[in-house]
Write a protein that holds these residues in place. Structure first.
Motif, PDB file in Angstrom:
ATOM      1  N   THR A 187      56.571  28.715  14.778  1.00  0.00           N
ATOM      2  CA  THR A 187      56.815  30.042  14.195  1.00  0.00           C
ATOM      3  C   THR A 187      58.149  30.633  14.635  1.00  0.00           C
ATOM      4  N   GLU A 233      47.924  25.457  11.479  1.00  0.00           N
ATOM      5  CA  GLU A 233      47.484  26.378  10.435  1.00  0.00           C
ATOM      6  C   GLU A 233      46.861  25.635   9.269  1.00  0.00           C
ATOM      7  N   GLU A 243      48.613  39.840  12.433  1.00  0.00           N
ATOM      8  CA  GLU A 243      49.387  38.610  12.259  1.00  0.00           C
ATOM      9  C   GLU A 243      50.860  38.999  12.265  1.00  0.00           C
ATOM     10  N   TRP A 285      46.890  25.497   5.299  1.00  0.00           N
ATOM     11  CA  TRP A 285      47.649  25.883   4.105  1.00  0.00           C
ATOM     12  C   TRP A 285      46.960  25.266   2.902  1.00  0.00           C
ATOM     13  N   PRO A 325      53.069  33.362   9.211  1.00  0.00           N
ATOM     14  CA  PRO A 325      53.470  33.899  10.508  1.00  0.00           C
ATOM     15  C   PRO A 325      54.831  33.373  10.971  1.00  0.00           C
ATOM     16  N   SER A 326      55.625  34.261  11.553  1.00  0.00           N
ATOM     17  CA  SER A 326      56.966  33.870  11.996  1.00  0.00           C
ATOM     18  C   SER A 326      57.501  34.878  13.009  1.00  0.00           C
ATOM     19  N   TYR A 327      58.260  34.364  13.960  1.00  0.00           N
ATOM     20  CA  TYR A 327      58.979  35.224  14.900  1.00  0.00           C
ATOM     21  C   TYR A 327      60.489  35.101  14.701  1.00  0.00           C
ATOM     22  N   MET A 350      62.358  26.467   3.670  1.00  0.00           N
ATOM     23  CA  MET A 350      61.315  25.700   4.347  1.00  0.00           C
ATOM     24  C   MET A 350      60.599  24.801   3.336  1.00  0.00           C
ATOM     25  N   VAL A 375      50.311  28.176  -0.134  1.00  0.00           N
ATOM     26  CA  VAL A 375      49.803  29.454   0.368  1.00  0.00           C
ATOM     27  C   VAL A 375      49.279  29.242   1.789  1.00  0.00           C
ATOM     28  N   TYR A 376      49.691  30.145   2.672  1.00  0.00           N
ATOM     29  CA  TYR A 376      49.174  30.146   4.038  1.00  0.00           C
ATOM     30  C   TYR A 376      47.778  30.758   4.033  1.00  0.00           C
ATOM     31  N   GLU A 377      46.812  30.047   4.594  1.00  0.00           N
ATOM     32  CA  GLU A 377      45.428  30.531   4.555  1.00  0.00           C
ATOM     33  C   GLU A 377      44.952  31.124   5.876  1.00  0.00           C
ATOM     34  N   GLY A 378      45.535  30.671   6.993  1.00  0.00           N
ATOM     35  CA  GLY A 378      45.090  31.203   8.281  1.00  0.00           C
ATOM     36  C   GLY A 378      45.199  30.165   9.381  1.00  0.00           C
ATOM     37  N   PRO A 379      44.796  30.557  10.592  1.00  0.00           N
ATOM     38  CA  PRO A 379      44.844  29.598  11.697  1.00  0.00           C
ATOM     39  C   PRO A 379      43.825  28.480  11.467  1.00  0.00           C
ATOM     40  N   GLU A 398      62.785  31.271  -0.646  1.00  0.00           N
ATOM     41  CA  GLU A 398      61.815  31.433  -1.742  1.00  0.00           C
ATOM     42  C   GLU A 398      61.478  32.905  -1.968  1.00  0.00           C
ATOM     43  N   VAL A 406      58.285  25.549  -0.066  1.00  0.00           N
ATOM     44  CA  VAL A 406      57.173  26.327   0.507  1.00  0.00           C
ATOM     45  C   VAL A 406      56.587  27.312  -0.503  1.00  0.00           C
ATOM     46  N   ALA A 407      57.366  27.661  -1.538  1.00  0.00           N
ATOM     47  CA  ALA A 407      56.874  28.601  -2.556  1.00  0.00           C
ATOM     48  C   ALA A 407      55.640  28.060  -3.276  1.00  0.00           C
ATOM     49  N   ARG A 410      53.306  23.545  12.936  1.00  0.00           N
ATOM     50  CA  ARG A 410      54.527  24.235  12.574  1.00  0.00           C
ATOM     51  C   ARG A 410      54.990  25.079  13.754  1.00  0.00           C
ATOM     52  N   GLY A 470      55.049  35.609   3.940  1.00  0.00           N
ATOM     53  CA  GLY A 470      53.729  35.053   3.658  1.00  0.00           C
ATOM     54  C   GLY A 470      53.169  34.105   4.700  1.00  0.00           C
TER      55      GLY A 470
END
Lengths: 97, 420
Positions: free
Chosen positions: A74, A56, B256, A58, B304-306, A1, A17-21, B313, A13-14, A72, B302
């Motif tokens: 999911t 989200e 989550e 990030w 959210p995912s389905y 990704m 950092v995902y922070e939240g909604p 990574e 993507v590495a 994005r 790290g």
């Protein structure tokens, strides 16, 4: 990704950092300090579980450090859009010579 | 159900294996049950078994969208341990380990439960102090565990990197000898067979698409095989909890949904004789299956995912951890890699609880640790469903614990699922 950072370009993507909604409000989504405890519980602990498109917050932690507004999926991992989450970052980019 | 026995194995070996019958029956759904359990994984089937065995309920159905055991029950790394410290967690996980110790006999099904020991490696005094406190607490509350020096760990695990140039020099470790591994498919089939023998209906290819309501209560489910009414509906759907709970009207949850990868090498001769875990380079854990494959994993991806599909990574990060800890793994071939969808809770601890909606019960939030919990999860969930109230062992696993300031944050990581 990969995410395409509006400042740095497409990156693995590495680096992020995902922070939240994120709902599109300024970069912290906290309730007012005077808000009822229930509002704080919801903001800190409770989440929707979007299966499909989601918006989200990030951060490009190992890059420019900017907070990003990411649209994005999911289910498919498709990244639809990445923009600065903070309007000040976007303005600074526009002002660049 | 005719019990399996050594004589059975011998007789069938001599007569061309023609005497075996189906282990459990694939049922068509009836229009109504006392209890409908949504989700035919380990937790759902265990719950059905204990509802029948401990609480005498016979009109129980387990509804599974696909085939039983094809979700996270078939995707985990099969580790069983009870090295938890916080009150509320430690009694529950010690109860699950005690159930495991008698479960093959009780279910009359070989779960291949092997108490080969779980070794948490220590790399620095900070970790040693924190885990000394944890393992002392365990010893004072009925679990087992002890400190091993560097040379004692080296004697048990000579294949780890003991060289002067090791990236993370190992200084010792904490051993829980009663911990170990088990066969994940056997757990699913053992509970399915024992539940079926007590009259539980196992209904496959039956996806729950909605809920039947009367007044404010849930009185059944809509499924791909028609409506099924039930006095009580119990969710045990792990990674599908979010979408189903939303349909049930539970609203936002302290969860989550993430994806967690696992890996297995080609079969090797026995070398990894215990479960190894390391928290030094981020989480890493490995064991060797009875078939010889080294099974290992790291942290969630790290975000959210389905998708039951991992990202490169995290894949490469787990590989670097594996090779830095156990250099021989660099010379083995990776046979398979996969991902499961895990319901990460906001404090790293699970939920087994009634809900504010009458007729609806909730079991979720197992993070990385659902496999070992399966027997006690079913045991406690069955009690909760039968009595409309939690057992003292799962009283702490409530949904409203965050609002009451009672979160069970074993790692002291805060409300960030990727840190648990």
């Amino acid at each position: 990704m990969r995410l395409t950072c509006p400042f740095c370009g497409p990156r693995d993507v590495a680096e992020f950092v995902y922070e939240g909604p994120f709902s599109g409000a300024p970069q912290t989504e906290r309730p007012a300090l005077s808000a009822a405890p229930a509002a704080w519980v919801e903001a800190v602990f409770l989440r929707d579980q979007p299966r499909g498109e989601t918006r989200e917050l990030w951060r490009h932690l190992h890059g420019c450090g900017c907070f990003l507004d990411v649209l994005r999926d999911t289910l498919t991992h498709e990244v639809r859009a990445v923009a600065f989450a903070d309007p000040a970052d976007a303005a600074a980019m526009r002002a660049k010579p | 159900m005719r019990p399996y026995s050594a004589l059975d194995v011998l007789w069938n070996g001599l007569t061309g294996q023609r005497g075996w019958t189906r282990a459990w029956r694939d049922r068509a759904p009836r229009p109504a049950y006392d209890v409908v359990i949504v989700g035919g994984g380990g937790h759902g089937l265990a719950t059905a078994y204990y509802l029948a065995r401990n609480h005498g309920l016979r009109r129980v159905a387990v509804l599974e969208r696909g085939l039983i055991g094809q979700g996270n029950a078939g995707r985990n790394t099969t580790i069983v341990r009870s090295n938890y410290m916080l009150p509320g967690n430690r009694e529950f996980y010690e109860h699950t380990l005690k159930l495991w110790e008698g479960l093959s006999q009780e279910l009359n099904y070989n779960l291949m439960f092997s108490q080969r020991g779980h070794l948490a490696l220590s790399f620095d005094p900070g970790f040693r102090d924190a885990f000394a406190r944890r393992y002392n607490t365990m010893r004072m509350t009925g679990a087992d565990g002890r400190w091993l020096s560097r040379s004692e760990v080296q004697a048990r695990a000579p294949y780890l990197d003991w060289s002067q140039s090791a990236r993370f020099p190992i200084e010792g470790g904490f051993l829980q000898q009663r911990a170990g591994t088990a066969r994940h498919d056997a757990l699913v089939w053992g509970f399915a067979r024992a539940a079926d023998a007590r009259g539980v209906h196992i209904v496959q290819n039956c996806e729950v698409t909605g809920f039947l309501r009367e007044g404010g209560a849930i009185v059944g489910v809509e499924t791909s095989r028609g409506e099924i009414r039930a006095e009580k509906v119990a969710l045990a759907v792990a990674g599908s909890t979010g979408p189903l709970a939303a349909k049930a009207g539970l609203g936002k949850l302290p969860l989550e949904t993430h994806k967690l990868q696992a890996f297995v090498t080609e079969p090797l001769k026995p070398i990894v004789h215990q479960v190894i875990s390391s928290a030094r380079q981020g989480l890493f854990y490995m064991s060797q299956s009875d078939k010889g494959g080294v099974v290992f994993g790291g942290e969630i991806d790290g975000h959210p995912s389905y998708a039951q599909r991992g990202g490169l990574e995290t894949y490469s990060e787990v590989m670097s951890k594996a090779v830095s800890l156990a250099p021989f793994l660099a010379r083995t071939r990776l046979l398979r890699q996969w991902a499961g969808v895990v319901d990460m809770s906001m404090d790293g601890s699970p939920f087994i609880t009634p809900t504010p909606i009458p007729g609806l019960y909730f079991n979720a939030g197992w993070n990385y640790g659902g496999f070992k919990a399966t027997p006690a999860s079913g045991w406690c969930y069955a009690h909760t469903i039968a009595h409309d109230a939690p057992h003292e062992l799962n009283a702490a696993f409530s949904l409203d614990r965050f609002a009451r300031g009672r979160e069970l944050d074993e790692e002291a990581a805060g409300p960030v699922p990727r840190l648990h």
